[in-house]
Design a protein around this motif. Structure first.
Motif, PDB file in Angstrom:
ATOM      1  N   ARG A  41       0.744  -1.305  -0.039  1.00 32.71           N
ATOM      2  CA  ARG A  41      -0.067  -0.101   0.163  1.00 32.71           C
ATOM      3  C   ARG A  41       0.839   1.296   0.070  1.00 32.71           C
ATOM      4  NH1 ARG A  41      -2.547  -0.053   5.836  1.00 32.71           N
ATOM      5  NH2 ARG A  41      -2.308  -2.328   5.723  1.00 32.71           N
ATOM      6  N   TYR A  42       2.085   1.362   0.504  1.00 35.21           N
ATOM      7  CA  TYR A  42       2.995   2.511   0.675  1.00 35.21           C
ATOM      8  C   TYR A  42       3.788   2.751  -0.547  1.00 35.21           C
ATOM      9  CZ  TYR A  42       1.278   2.306   5.469  1.00 35.21           C
ATOM     10  OH  TYR A  42       0.472   2.220   6.596  1.00 35.21           O
ATOM     11  N   PRO A  43       3.735   3.772  -1.316  1.00 37.42           N
ATOM     12  CA  PRO A  43       4.779   3.697  -2.541  1.00 37.42           C
ATOM     13  C   PRO A  43       6.029   3.710  -2.156  1.00 37.42           C
ATOM     14  CG  PRO A  43       3.063   5.455  -2.687  1.00 37.42           C
ATOM     15  CD  PRO A  43       2.712   4.939  -1.386  1.00 37.42           C
ATOM     16  N   ARG A  49       7.213   0.172  -2.149  1.00 35.81           N
ATOM     17  CA  ARG A  49       7.292  -0.486  -3.337  1.00 35.81           C
ATOM     18  C   ARG A  49       8.574   0.060  -4.371  1.00 35.81           C
ATOM     19  NH1 ARG A  49       1.860   1.262  -3.506  1.00 35.81           N
ATOM     20  NH2 ARG A  49       2.362   2.886  -5.152  1.00 35.81           N
ATOM     21  N   GLU A  57       4.052   5.360  -8.028  1.00 34.11           N
ATOM     22  CA  GLU A  57       2.805   5.863  -8.303  1.00 34.11           C
ATOM     23  C   GLU A  57       1.818   5.629  -7.151  1.00 34.11           C
ATOM     24  OE1 GLU A  57      -0.216   5.864 -11.803  1.00 34.11           O
ATOM     25  OE2 GLU A  57       1.687   5.380 -12.310  1.00 34.11           O
ATOM     26  N   GLU A  58       1.142   6.715  -6.874  1.00 35.39           N
ATOM     27  CA  GLU A  58       0.004   6.671  -5.833  1.00 35.39           C
ATOM     28  C   GLU A  58      -0.890   5.493  -6.066  1.00 35.39           C
ATOM     29  OE1 GLU A  58      -0.797   7.080  -1.842  1.00 35.39           O
ATOM     30  OE2 GLU A  58       0.481   8.295  -2.817  1.00 35.39           O
ATOM     31  N   HIS A  59      -1.380   5.485  -7.201  1.00 36.32           N
ATOM     32  CA  HIS A  59      -2.279   4.590  -7.592  1.00 36.32           C
ATOM     33  C   HIS A  59      -1.979   3.829  -8.763  1.00 36.32           C
ATOM     34  CE1 HIS A  59      -5.185   5.876  -4.323  1.00 36.32           C
ATOM     35  NE2 HIS A  59      -4.796   7.182  -4.752  1.00 36.32           N
ATOM     36  N   ASP A  60      -2.560   2.809  -9.326  1.00 32.86           N
ATOM     37  CA  ASP A  60      -2.442   2.410 -10.502  1.00 32.86           C
ATOM     38  C   ASP A  60      -3.483   2.049 -11.369  1.00 32.86           C
ATOM     39  OD1 ASP A  60      -0.716   0.812 -12.220  1.00 32.86           O
ATOM     40  OD2 ASP A  60      -1.168  -1.177 -11.401  1.00 32.86           O
ATOM     41  N   PRO A  61      -3.976   3.237 -12.061  1.00 28.07           N
ATOM     42  CA  PRO A  61      -5.247   3.135 -12.584  1.00 28.07           C
ATOM     43  C   PRO A  61      -5.326   2.546 -13.850  1.00 28.07           C
ATOM     44  CG  PRO A  61      -4.060   5.380 -12.872  1.00 28.07           C
ATOM     45  CD  PRO A  61      -3.351   4.656 -11.664  1.00 28.07           C
ATOM     46  N   LYS A 104      -4.502  -5.793  -6.256  1.00 28.68           N
ATOM     47  CA  LYS A 104      -4.576  -4.448  -6.681  1.00 28.68           C
ATOM     48  C   LYS A 104      -3.572  -3.789  -5.812  1.00 28.68           C
ATOM     49  CE  LYS A 104      -7.988  -4.762  -9.339  1.00 28.68           C
ATOM     50  NZ  LYS A 104      -8.005  -4.733 -10.789  1.00 28.68           N
ATOM     51  N   VAL A 105      -2.910  -2.934  -6.379  1.00 33.58           N
ATOM     52  CA  VAL A 105      -2.026  -2.181  -5.456  1.00 33.58           C
ATOM     53  C   VAL A 105      -2.413  -1.555  -4.299  1.00 33.58           C
ATOM     54  CG1 VAL A 105      -0.379  -0.344  -5.794  1.00 33.58           C
ATOM     55  CG2 VAL A 105      -0.558  -1.699  -7.513  1.00 33.58           C
ATOM     56  N   GLY A 106      -1.834  -1.762  -3.197  1.00 33.88           N
ATOM     57  CA  GLY A 106      -2.422  -1.016  -2.130  1.00 33.88           C
ATOM     58  C   GLY A 106      -3.280  -1.880  -1.083  1.00 33.88           C
TER      59      GLY A 106
END
Length: 210
Positions: A110-112, A115, A154-158, A185-187
């Motif tokens: 969850r933490y960029p 990662r 990257e904060e999210h992975d859209p 899912k990322v995070g």
């Protein structure tokens, strides 16, 4: 000396069990383990299949990472895990896919920062020892290209690039991932740990210690 080392290993594992989630105790422990692994001080323990220290340690690291919200402790877990990859030790080579699998799971933490650090540390390890850890140099190079060029923090992975790249790295290094892990899912918290029972060939040990 061997008896002393074995007892030291048991003490380390008991500390993980007794002080679970206690950063005040575990962060110094992880730092100590990191240094000892780096300098080869625990090689004898790691290569001894009888005491199962390597398996117990990997299970302890995975368990501590589950739901952990302390970034410093997570970074320390990454460091220890990477330093477990010692290609000159036969027992480590037998478990290298399990070790790397845990690192690949942490690539979706969850933490960029976690990662990115995981990608950096795995990249350096493969750059240094990739040819010793794996037979196919081209596959290792392709995996390292992804580790180096994907924006892991990257904060999210859209667009799903982080997940897709992580899965590609797993395939390149021939590291098996479950269907659930491949679709994670990322995070998402569930992606922060490999269940203990999923460590291949060690279910008997896990059952005896659970």
């Amino acid at each position: 000396a061997t008896s002393t080392l074995n007892e030291m290993g048991r003490v380390f594992i008991r500390m993980f069990q007794h002080y679970k989630r206690s950063g005040r105790v575990l962060l110094p422990l992880l730092t100590t383990l990191d240094k000892m692994l780096f300098h080869g001080s625990l090689d004898e323990l790691l290569c001894n299949e009888q005491n199962m220290f390597l398996t117990d340690l990997l299970i302890s690291l995975s368990s501590e990472a589950k739901g952990c919200t302390d970034v410093k402790r997570l970074l320390a877990i990454v460091g220890v895990t990477v330093n477990l990859l010692q290609p000159h030790l036969d027992n480590v080579m037998k478990m290298r896919h399990d070790i790397i699998r845990f690192l690949l799971v942490l690539l979706l933490n969850r933490y960029p920062r976690v990662r990115r650090y995981t990608a950096e540390q795995l990249y350096v390890k493969l750059l240094e020892d990739g040819t010793a850890l794996f037979d196919d140099n081209q596959q290792v190079d392709r995996a390292n290209h992804l580790l180096l060029n994907v924006v892991w923090h990257e904060e999210h992975d859209p667009l799903g690039q982080i997940l897709e790249s992580r899965n590609m790295i797993a395939d390149l290094l021939d590291v098996p991932l479950s269907t659930e892990e491949r679709n994670a899912k990322v995070g998402i918290r569930q992606a922060a740990i490999i269940p203990e029972e999923d460590f291949a060939s060690y279910s008997a040990l896990v059952s005896s210690t659970s």
